[in-house]
Each structure stands twice: as C-alpha cells, then as structure tokens.
Design a protein around this motif. Structure first.
Motif, PDB file in Angstrom:
ATOM      1  N   UNK A 182       0.683  -0.802  -0.175  1.00  0.00           N
ATOM      2  CA  UNK A 182      -0.165  -0.038   0.044  1.00  0.00           C
ATOM      3  C   UNK A 182       0.824   1.138  -0.157  1.00  0.00           C
ATOM      4  N   UNK A 183       2.320   0.990   0.407  1.00  0.00           N
ATOM      5  CA  UNK A 183       3.456   3.044   0.721  1.00  0.00           C
ATOM      6  C   UNK A 183       2.965   3.092  -0.235  1.00  0.00           C
ATOM      7  N   UNK A 184       3.218   3.814  -1.092  1.00  0.00           N
ATOM      8  CA  UNK A 184       3.415   5.323  -1.582  1.00  0.00           C
ATOM      9  C   UNK A 184       2.095   6.293  -2.454  1.00  0.00           C
ATOM     10  N   UNK A 185       2.467   6.293  -3.070  1.00  0.00           N
ATOM     11  CA  UNK A 185       0.549   6.775  -3.917  1.00  0.00           C
ATOM     12  C   UNK A 185       0.445   6.819  -4.797  1.00  0.00           C
ATOM     13  N   UNK A 186       0.219   5.956  -5.305  1.00  0.00           N
ATOM     14  CA  UNK A 186      -0.635   5.318  -6.707  1.00  0.00           C
ATOM     15  C   UNK A 186      -1.462   4.932  -6.769  1.00  0.00           C
ATOM     16  N   UNK A 187      -2.485   5.215  -7.698  1.00  0.00           N
ATOM     17  CA  UNK A 187      -3.928   5.584  -7.768  1.00  0.00           C
ATOM     18  C   UNK A 187      -4.268   3.655  -8.095  1.00  0.00           C
ATOM     19  N   UNK A 221      -3.455  -8.685  -1.844  1.00  0.00           N
ATOM     20  CA  UNK A 221      -3.749  -7.537  -1.337  1.00  0.00           C
ATOM     21  C   UNK A 221      -5.325  -6.776  -1.235  1.00  0.00           C
ATOM     22  N   UNK A 222      -5.642  -6.439  -1.041  1.00  0.00           N
ATOM     23  CA  UNK A 222      -6.912  -5.357  -2.106  1.00  0.00           C
ATOM     24  C   UNK A 222      -6.025  -4.603  -3.042  1.00  0.00           C
ATOM     25  N   UNK A 223      -7.308  -4.299  -4.092  1.00  0.00           N
ATOM     26  CA  UNK A 223      -6.606  -3.431  -4.801  1.00  0.00           C
ATOM     27  C   UNK A 223      -7.268  -1.925  -4.231  1.00  0.00           C
ATOM     28  N   UNK A 224      -6.190  -1.118  -3.944  1.00  0.00           N
ATOM     29  CA  UNK A 224      -6.557   0.262  -3.425  1.00  0.00           C
ATOM     30  C   UNK A 224      -5.333   1.191  -3.650  1.00  0.00           C
ATOM     31  N   UNK A 225      -6.123   2.667  -4.032  1.00  0.00           N
ATOM     32  CA  UNK A 225      -4.725   3.570  -3.770  1.00  0.00           C
ATOM     33  C   UNK A 225      -3.853   3.010  -2.881  1.00  0.00           C
ATOM     34  N   UNK A 226      -2.509   4.131  -3.428  1.00  0.00           N
ATOM     35  CA  UNK A 226      -1.312   3.757  -2.019  1.00  0.00           C
ATOM     36  C   UNK A 226      -1.460   4.829  -0.924  1.00  0.00           C
ATOM     37  N   UNK A 227      -1.425   4.356  -0.335  1.00  0.00           N
ATOM     38  CA  UNK A 227      -1.299   5.106   1.627  1.00  0.00           C
ATOM     39  C   UNK A 227      -1.672   7.380   1.007  1.00  0.00           C
ATOM     40  N   UNK A 228      -0.470   7.640   0.312  1.00  0.00           N
ATOM     41  CA  UNK A 228      -0.274   8.854   0.071  1.00  0.00           C
ATOM     42  C   UNK A 228      -1.214   9.457  -1.259  1.00  0.00           C
ATOM     43  N   UNK A 230      -3.267  11.248  -3.444  1.00  0.00           N
ATOM     44  CA  UNK A 230      -4.617  12.324  -2.145  1.00  0.00           C
ATOM     45  C   UNK A 230      -6.021  11.931  -2.532  1.00  0.00           C
ATOM     46  N   UNK A 231      -6.595  11.033  -3.343  1.00  0.00           N
ATOM     47  CA  UNK A 231      -7.649  10.850  -3.455  1.00  0.00           C
ATOM     48  C   UNK A 231      -7.904   9.373  -3.506  1.00  0.00           C
ATOM     49  N   UNK A 232      -8.823   9.149  -2.381  1.00  0.00           N
ATOM     50  CA  UNK A 232      -8.983   7.879  -1.620  1.00  0.00           C
ATOM     51  C   UNK A 232     -10.329   7.174  -2.604  1.00  0.00           C
ATOM     52  N   UNK A 233     -10.494   5.778  -2.847  1.00  0.00           N
ATOM     53  CA  UNK A 233     -11.352   5.580  -3.295  1.00  0.00           C
ATOM     54  C   UNK A 233     -12.441   4.938  -2.733  1.00  0.00           C
ATOM     55  N   UNK A 234     -13.784   4.926  -2.771  1.00  0.00           N
ATOM     56  CA  UNK A 234     -14.958   4.396  -2.162  1.00  0.00           C
ATOM     57  C   UNK A 234     -14.378   3.551  -1.679  1.00  0.00           C
ATOM     58  N   UNK A 235     -15.761   2.246  -1.054  1.00  0.00           N
ATOM     59  CA  UNK A 235     -15.422   1.275  -0.718  1.00  0.00           C
ATOM     60  C   UNK A 235     -16.227   0.191  -1.851  1.00  0.00           C
ATOM     61  N   UNK A 236     -17.145   1.181  -2.313  1.00  0.00           N
ATOM     62  CA  UNK A 236     -18.196   0.074  -3.353  1.00  0.00           C
ATOM     63  C   UNK A 236     -16.244   0.178  -4.126  1.00  0.00           C
ATOM     64  N   UNK A 237     -15.759   0.999  -5.202  1.00  0.00           N
ATOM     65  CA  UNK A 237     -14.672   1.215  -6.153  1.00  0.00           C
ATOM     66  C   UNK A 237     -13.665   0.526  -5.509  1.00  0.00           C
ATOM     67  N   UNK A 266      -8.194  -0.911  11.813  1.00  0.00           N
ATOM     68  CA  UNK A 266      -9.093  -2.260  12.358  1.00  0.00           C
ATOM     69  C   UNK A 266     -10.852  -2.229  11.400  1.00  0.00           C
ATOM     70  N   UNK A 267     -11.168  -1.210  11.037  1.00  0.00           N
ATOM     71  CA  UNK A 267     -12.244  -0.940  10.953  1.00  0.00           C
ATOM     72  C   UNK A 267     -12.403  -0.026   9.680  1.00  0.00           C
ATOM     73  N   UNK A 268     -11.159   0.059   8.199  1.00  0.00           N
ATOM     74  CA  UNK A 268     -11.535   0.076   6.999  1.00  0.00           C
ATOM     75  C   UNK A 268     -11.390  -1.063   6.211  1.00  0.00           C
ATOM     76  N   UNK A 269     -10.406  -2.304   7.044  1.00  0.00           N
ATOM     77  CA  UNK A 269     -10.218  -3.625   6.463  1.00  0.00           C
ATOM     78  C   UNK A 269     -11.642  -3.861   6.656  1.00  0.00           C
ATOM     79  N   UNK A 270     -12.279  -4.463   7.807  1.00  0.00           N
ATOM     80  CA  UNK A 270     -13.341  -5.156   7.825  1.00  0.00           C
ATOM     81  C   UNK A 270     -14.531  -4.067   7.222  1.00  0.00           C
TER      82      UNK A 270
END
Length: 364
Positions: A182-187, A221-228, A230-237, A266-270
């Motif tokens: 997850x580390x990085x600023x990738x989309x 891994x789940x498909x996720x935006x990087x931690x850095x 600037x825009x974090x995808x919704x749960x549904x995305x 913990x909450x976000x993973x759930x």
C-alpha cells in the motif's frame, strides 16, 4: 500428496463464514510492536501475549485457523499446555509461517525476493509433526517509479510456487501471499494493473509446478490507492476493482481467497471486506470462491493497545480481539456496519472470562 485431504483442509479454512488470524509476526517484528507500545521485548512477554490470543473465549466461532511463528508453534503457555493444543481445543486449525523474510533482489534496487526454500522440505515435515495443517509464504511487491519490475514479479512468483509444491508434497495446505504494498502515492488503477500482473505470474508458476488449486488458498492484497494518494477510492470502488481483478486472474478451482489487511485500519479493513461480500451477493456472475480474511494487525492491534503488557488488562484485551473477529465475521456475510464499533462484544456471542486449564481438564 493426499489431494483429497488437502482440498478438505483448504475448504474447511474458508467455510462457515470464518476467517484466519495471522499471529505469525517474527521475533524482530513482534519486538518492534512491543517497543512501540512500551512492552518488554522478552520471550515471557511474547508468550503471555500469544497466550492471550489463543485462549480468547468464543474465538473459534469466527476464526477457522491461526498462522503461527516458529517460536509459538513450539511454545507452552503459562500452564504448561502447548499453544497448538489450545487452538485445537478451541476448534481452530494451527498453521505456520515458513518463509524467512524478504531480502534485496540482486540488480534491482528497491525490490525484494522472499527466501526460505533451502531446507524447507525438512522443516515442513517437522511442522507437520508439531500439528501444522497449513502454511504461509509472503512475497512482497513494491509500487513506485518503474516498479515493480518483471524480474521481481517472476522471482517472487516462482518462489511462491515452489513453496506451494513442497507444502502439498507434505500434505500441508499452502497459503500463497503475493502482496502488492500500500505504501506510495499510486492510484487505484495502478494498483489494479500491478496486482493483475502479479496474479497472472503467480498462477502461471503454480501451473508449471503442478500445484493442485483446490488444495490452496490465495492471500492477496485488496486493490487500493496508495496511502499517500491524495484521493482515496470509495468502499464500492475498491470492491469493484478487487473483484474484477480476481475474476480475471484467479482460476475458479482455488479453494478460497483470504485477504491480507496490509496496514489498513481495523475498521476500514472490515468495511472493505464487507463491501466486497455485498457485491458478491448481487453480482451477475457468482464468485467461484469465498472471500474471507487473514488479518494480523487489523484484528490484533486494538487488543495489543489495551493489553499493554499488563495482566490486569487481559480480559479487556480479549474482548477487543473477539470484537474485531466478530466484525470481520459479519463482513463475510455483508452484515458489517459501523454501528457495530459501538458495542465491544455483541449479545450474539457474550464474552465469557477464561479459566485456563489443559484442554479437557477442569479450570485452574
């Protein structure tokens, strides 16, 4: 290789709305977390913490298996009972981490390959005698400028496949864990593309090694935006991107998919696991494998923070551990809700203070 036994074990690990507890932190990693919490970095402290985990009442109602570290699978608790026996008595299958960690990949700065294949056949035989029914190996893939390289992807995919073959030879179910970090600023799109490349390579190598897919669990891994980013995808995305990636690259014959948490809260993973299982219920194409969890910090961290190395906090820490396990148990049915976080232990599974004893013997 007893393929029928392997398949039965693998399916049991992902059945009945249960997931896995990853408590396989190496000694250096465990000590690092203890240091951050102000807990002594000693054998006795690690034993006390892991005893707290494996003796949590009710844990077997939502946890099917626990991944252990070498120290733990050989360890007795404060009453002289093996940790493995505690797990079995609770209806939880013991497993073991067998890789020796990620090391720098030659000629590829910033990338790693996981080692541990030397002597693995003998170690697996030893772990089987100690009670391990399944194993885990983690390959680490970093995202960044020009990363990952195909050399890194292929090196880790081949190691994962060779490990899996050795496990099945020993009648131990392999959990195959290729983790795009997850580390990085990738989309989200960048993570999805990299995850697709990794999964394609892993299953290509598994096929080359002749690994039986119905006796294997994938831990991606789940498909996720990087931690850095600037825009974090919704749960549904996140759910849509992850499921699409899995459907395209994971064969239907795989016994199950158990997501890693990878540093999520913990909450976000759930919540993300819940969103995936909601989409799975209403997808036009029924998923061929269950989507469960194999979380470490996303289940353990609240308990560790409350315990703080103090025996008087033991029950409160166990309540927090069970609560997180129950939240993820609900997420497997698409029934997790943020309001659950207001209740430490739902009435459905009331907390019962533990009275430790040898399995099958009166409490001490």
């Amino acid at each position: 290789m007893n393929r029928r036994r392997l398949a039965a074990t693998a399916h049991a690990l992902v059945a009945e709305g249960k997931g896995l507890l990853a408590m396989d932190e190496s000694t250096p990693t465990c000590n690092k977390r203890f240091a951050a919490a102000g807990i002594p970095q000693t054998v006795d402290a690690r034993r006390a913490y892991r005893e707290l985990l494996v003796t949590t009442p009710g844990l077997g109602d939502c946890i099917s298996g626990a991944i252990l570290y070498d120290e733990t699978i050989r360890q007795q608790d404060s009453h002289g009972v093996l940790m493995v026996e505690r797990l079995v008595a609770a209806g939880i299958m013991p497993g073991i981490k067998v890789d020796t960690g990620a090391k720098p990949l030659a000629l590829h700065p910033g990338e790693t390959v996981t080692e541990g294949l030397d002597g693995l056949r003998d170690r697996l035989a030893d772990y089987a005698l100690l009670g391990a029914r399944f194993a885990k190996w983690r390959g680490v893939i970093a995202l960044g400028q020009g990363l990952p390289s195909m050399a890194c992807i292929r090196a880790n995919a081949q190691a994962l496949a060779r490990y899996a073959a050795l496990c099945q030879e020993a009648d131990i179910v392999p959990i195959v864990e290729p983790e795009v970090l997850m580390t990085g600023n990738h989309t989200l799109a960048r993570c999805q593309a990299a995850t697709a490349d990794v999964l394609a390579a892993v299953f290509d190598e598994l096929a080359t090694q002749g690994v039986a897919l119905d006796g294997l669990i994938l831990k991606p891994n789940m498909v996720l935006d990087g931690l850095d980013c600037p825009e974090q995808a919704s749960l549904e995305s996140v759910a849509t991107a992850t499921i699409a990636c899995l459907l395209e690259h994971v064969p239907a014959g795989v016994a199950g998919i158990a997501f890693l948490s990878g540093g999520q809260s913990a909450e976000l993973a759930s919540a993300r696991l819940n969103a995936m299982n909601i989409q799975a219920q209403y997808a036009w194409q029924q998923l061929p494998w269950p989507l469960v969890f194999s979380f470490a910090r996303a289940i353990q961290q609240p308990a560790l923070d409350l315990w703080h190395g103090d025996a008087s906090n033991r029950q409160e820490a166990q309540e927090a551990l069970l609560h997180r396990a129950l939240c993820n148990h609900a997420a497997l049915r698409g029934q997790y809700d943020a309001s659950m976080e207001d209740h430490v232990v739902p009435d459905a599974l009331p907390f019962r203070p533990a009275r430790l004893a040898a399995p099958g013997h009166p409490g001490l």
